[in-house]
Scaffold this motif. Structure first.
Motif, PDB file in Angstrom:
ATOM      1  N   ALA A   1       0.858  -1.307   0.519  1.00  0.00           N
ATOM      2  CA  ALA A   1      -0.160   0.193  -0.384  1.00  0.00           C
ATOM      3  C   ALA A   1       0.430   1.613   0.179  1.00  0.00           C
ATOM      4  N   GLU A   2       0.704   2.109  -0.756  1.00  0.00           N
ATOM      5  CA  GLU A   2       1.053   3.533  -0.438  1.00  0.00           C
ATOM      6  C   GLU A   2       0.183   4.181   0.677  1.00  0.00           C
ATOM      7  N   VAL A   3       0.595   4.799   1.808  1.00  0.00           N
ATOM      8  CA  VAL A   3      -0.304   5.323   2.987  1.00  0.00           C
ATOM      9  C   VAL A   3       0.373   6.599   2.373  1.00  0.00           C
ATOM     10  N   GLU A   4      -1.319   7.414   2.835  1.00  0.00           N
ATOM     11  CA  GLU A   4      -1.085   8.847   2.736  1.00  0.00           C
ATOM     12  C   GLU A   4      -1.086   9.366   4.022  1.00  0.00           C
ATOM     13  N   VAL A   5      -1.115   9.851   5.150  1.00  0.00           N
ATOM     14  CA  VAL A   5      -1.223  10.394   6.233  1.00  0.00           C
ATOM     15  C   VAL A   5      -1.803  12.183   5.636  1.00  0.00           C
TER      16      VAL A   5
END
Length: 179
Positions: A84-88
């Protein structure tokens, strides 16, 4: 200010359609059936913290992490690999702890916890708001599982509803473990 964002395991409320992964990546081993993975969004639109996981999954009978020995699942199980690409996104100033244990994989009422994969980037990170990073996890599920849902778990216990988790299938990502 210091805040934490948790991915954990337990019951999940909230809803939404985070997409569906039909197991497009080939399994590493021909004898294992793919698990079709969708995502169930969690939390409210006006949350202080938003985590977006753009993900892909793959199902395999053996875990082959780079520079580590191969691992087999427990008897009668198979691995579901998550990339996953995790964007916060956050209204909080300062660093934010993201805990991978708050992402679960649910199938037929049973929640399976995620584990890190040796020598690959983990979901657990301490990041600044507006950060994006790659993460890997593995889930062990019974061989007969064919459908499962990524869920956020126990998030309310930590944040009183201030965190939203969104799942978006990303067909451009590969969940085949790099060599």
């Amino acid at each position: 200010m210091f805040a934490g964002i948790t991915f954990g395991l337990a019951g999940c409320t909230g809803g939404g359609d985070g997409g569906d992964n039909s197991g497009d990546d080939e399994a590493d081993t021909p004898n294992v059936s793919q698990v079709s993975v969708s995502g169930e969004n969690y939390g409210q639109e006006n949350a202080i913290n938003t985590l977006t996981l753009r993900y892909s999954t793959n199902t395999t009978a053996e875990l082959n992490p780079p520079d580590s020995p191969a691992r087999s699942p427990d008897s009668g199980n198979k691995f579901v690999i998550l990339n996953a690409e995790v964007e916060v996104e956050s209204e909080v100033e300062g660093e934010i702890d993201v805990y991978g244990s708050a992402i679960g994989l649910e199938s037929e009422g049973v929640v399976y916890d995620g584990r890190s994969i040796p020598n690959l980037s983990e979901l657990d990170q301490t990041v600044r708001p507006e950060a994006t990073y790659e993460a890997w996890a593995q889930f062990q599920v019974p061989e007969n599982v064919t459908e499962a849902t990524l869920i956020g778990v126990d998030v309310e216990a930590w944040f009183d509803g201030s965190t939203q988790i969104r799942f978006e299938q990303d067909e451009s990502r590969s969940a085949t473990i790099p060599e």
